[in-house]
Design a protein around this motif. Structure first.
Motif, PDB file in Angstrom:
ATOM      1  N   ASP A 514       0.862  -1.175   0.000  1.00 22.19           N
ATOM      2  CA  ASP A 514       0.000   0.000   0.000  1.00 22.19           C
ATOM      3  C   ASP A 514       0.901   1.228   0.000  1.00 22.19           C
ATOM      4  N   ALA A 515       0.537   2.229  -0.773  1.00 22.33           N
ATOM      5  CA  ALA A 515       1.329   3.460  -0.791  1.00 22.33           C
ATOM      6  C   ALA A 515       1.241   4.143   0.570  1.00 22.33           C
ATOM      7  N   ILE A 516       2.377   4.563   1.083  1.00 22.03           N
ATOM      8  CA  ILE A 516       2.426   5.317   2.335  1.00 22.03           C
ATOM      9  C   ILE A 516       2.433   6.802   1.973  1.00 22.03           C
ATOM     10  N   THR A 517       1.419   7.505   2.394  1.00 21.09           N
ATOM     11  CA  THR A 517       1.281   8.921   2.040  1.00 21.09           C
ATOM     12  C   THR A 517       1.790   9.843   3.143  1.00 21.09           C
ATOM     13  N   ALA A 518       2.142   9.288   4.288  1.00 21.78           N
ATOM     14  CA  ALA A 518       2.582  10.110   5.423  1.00 21.78           C
ATOM     15  C   ALA A 518       4.044  10.529   5.260  1.00 21.78           C
ATOM     16  N   GLU A 519       4.345  11.133   4.108  1.00 25.38           N
ATOM     17  CA  GLU A 519       5.731  11.465   3.803  1.00 25.38           C
ATOM     18  C   GLU A 519       6.296  12.544   4.722  1.00 25.38           C
ATOM     19  N   ASP A 520       5.439  13.386   5.267  1.00 23.24           N
ATOM     20  CA  ASP A 520       5.911  14.431   6.167  1.00 23.24           C
ATOM     21  C   ASP A 520       6.510  13.857   7.443  1.00 23.24           C
ATOM     22  N   ASP A 521       6.185  12.600   7.745  1.00 21.62           N
ATOM     23  CA  ASP A 521       6.749  11.956   8.936  1.00 21.62           C
ATOM     24  C   ASP A 521       8.190  11.502   8.718  1.00 21.62           C
TER      25      ASP A 521
END
Length: 539
Positions: A514-521
């Motif tokens: 699944d794509a992880i969209t929480a890139e700001d983390d």
């Protein structure tokens, strides 16, 4: 439209190939020989004596290993872990007793019996729900979870005797060609060795790699500590909104390890002065060197960095490859003599004028303003592919230098039987980085990769065990982040060219994430930022 089994076409074409045909390329997609194709398709074949062929061979031998362990020890579980000691280490879980030579001999004997019987390996399509039921009944829960997450209605399973398995790559259609392999006892499991392109068809000789094995085992411990051994675990954490915590803990584990390395150097600051960092392509060497520099500063040292690129010989003196291209990756492309002279002078407290290599003119340049001298306790950090090769720093006493090997040693499996190779993980990184920062599409990177790998096999991997310490730059969550970048790049590779097969293979791996969209983390000093951007270390 005429439909024919690929096996029939392979039998007719076999006379034109030097080794056994093991799979087909149908419109530049790898297909097993049990596949049906229409006669209007563009068809070519993959023979055993090729990198793809030996990969298919290895996967099929592993399937026979899984089959035999399931048959002989139904409560045991084989987990294909990692490459080390020139083989694939397979952990045996829930075995109840220790693995010994007699047990391994019995497994090997039964495998050879199955091979001698030339049993068929049957590929069958079935409804996803039926496959999930089979794996739940066999207590292969992570495999059932994996299939459950796929956005398809039917899946392909392979069957040998009473054993079923789900493998994301193609396999041979029978066991009779699989006689070349060897099994060894390895702590907690089995080491499987097979031939490859470099052995001329002979089984790989076992070469102990204790340091590499140790760091790989440590990476598995990290995965277990994070309760994230398989891709379905990562997807579950992501779906439950807990991915930020996983990212933070993963980064903290790496930061702690870098800090430990820096502390060791600081404890011997009077002697360990030349810090040599090496690793294969896209291992994160540059970010690691920067983070180590910060940790050394925190340990009250003042490190300086020197680029090996500035020690290239003039282009006219650069060795060439057999095809006539300049070989910038061989150690002879560097002025090793000058490098040693400068390092010895610096360690003796002398001042030197550092060279600058002009990549436009292909010549070394000298600027009197580029002078350097260091104190008796200042470490000198040198990052480059030849850092572990003793020839690079042969005049510097061993007691004065500290060699660090860094690579992205993937700790996450798709499931128990489907590994993600460290090479594939690095290739994903490179695809993204080359597009983001070098203006290169996926096609160019895929074309370059075989030459990159060839250079690594010659210039880096033979020297791994020369390292004083190894660092694993892989992050357990990274492919979930990289998917968003890599997938569209790979989908753009045209279907009518040979590189499409490799692009499709990588896309098949990414489909499970699944794509992880929480890139700001992802923190701005993360090694992953070297590839996706917004790194504090790169402008």
């Amino acid at each position: 439209m005429a439909i024919v089994e690929l096996r029939e076409l392979a039998e007719a074409a076999q006379k034109d190939y030097a080794s056994e045909i093991v799979a087909g390329l149908v419109n530049n997609e790898i297909r097993d020989l049990q596949s049906e194709v229409d006669m209007s398709s563009e068809v070519s074949f993959i023979e055993l004596n090729s990198s793809r062929g030996w990969r298919i061979y290895r996967r099929t031998v592993m399937f026979v290993l899984f089959t035999v362990v399931h048959e002989m020890y139904p409560s045991a579980e084989v987990v294909a872990q990692f490459s080390a000691n020139k083989g694939i280490f397979c952990e045996i879980r829930h075995f109840g007793i220790g693995i010994n030579e007699d047990i391994v001999h019995n497994i090997e004997s039964r495998m050879l019996e199955i091979i001698a019987e030339d049993l068929p390996i049957i590929k069958m399509k079935m409804d996803k729900e039926q496959a999930i039921k089979i794996f739940k009944n066999n207590r292969q829960i992570e495999k059932a979870n994996l299939i459950s997450s796929l956005k398809i209605d039917k899946v392909s399973l392979y069957q040998c005797g009473e054993f079923y398995d789900y493998l994301y790559g193609v396999m041979l259609g029978h066991t009779g060609s699989l006689g070349k392999f060897a099994l060894d006892v390895e702590a907690g499991g089995i080491l499987l060795r097979i031939p490859d392109m470099d052995t001329g068809g002979a089984v790989r000789e076992r070469i102990p790699q204790p340091k590499l094995s140790q760091i790989l085992a440590e990476s598995r411990q990290w995965a277990q500590a994070l309760q994230c051994n398989f891709v379905p675990d990562l997807n579950r954490i992501n779906r439950h909104g807990e991915i930020g915590e996983l990212i933070r803990v993963s980064e903290a584990l790496q930061e702690k390890r870098i800090s430990q390395i820096a502390d060791h150097i600081a404890e011997q600051k009077g002697s360990l002065r030349l810090i040599l960092i090496a690793g294969p392509s896209s291992s994160g060497k540059t970010s690691f060197a920067q983070r180590l520099r910060v940790q050394l500063r925190a340990a009250q040292l003042m490190p300086v960095s020197i680029s090996l690129d500035d020690y290239f010989v003039d282009r006219e003196n650069t060795p060439r490859k057999p095809n006539g291209e300049y070989d910038y990756e061989c150690i002879e492309a560097l002025d090793v003599e000058l490098f040693n002279e400068h390092m010895l002078a610096l360690l003796a407290g002398e001042e030197v004028v550092l060279p600058t290599y002009n990549f436009l003119t292909g010549c070394r340049e000298w600027d009197e303003s580029k002078r350097l001298a260091v104190t008796r306790e200042q470490p000198i950090i040198v990052e480059g592919i030849h850092g572990l090769n003793e020839k690079l720093s042969e005049y510097v006493p061993h007691s004065r230098k500290y060699k660090i090997y860094i690579s992205a040693l993937t700790q996450l499996n798709i499931d128990a039987h489907n590994r993600i190779s460290t090479t594939d993980a690095r290739l994903m990184r490179r695809l993204v980085r080359d597009y983001q920062f070098r203006g290169s599409g996926a096609l160019k990177t895929l074309k370059q990769w075989p030459a990159v790998r060839e250079g690594e096999e010659i210039n880096i991997f033979p020297y791994q065990e020369e390292a004083d310490v190894m660092f694993n730059s892989a992050l357990i969550y990274e492919l979930g982040i990289l998917k968003r970048y890599a997938e569209p790049l790979l989908q753009m590779v045209p279907r009518d060219i040979p590189e499409r097969a490799e692009a499709k293979r990588l896309l098949d791996i990414l489909q499970y994430f699944d794509a992880i969209t929480a890139e700001d983390d992802v923190p701005n000093n993360s090694l992953l930022r070297e590839f996706i951007g917004k790194s504090v270390f790169f402008k």
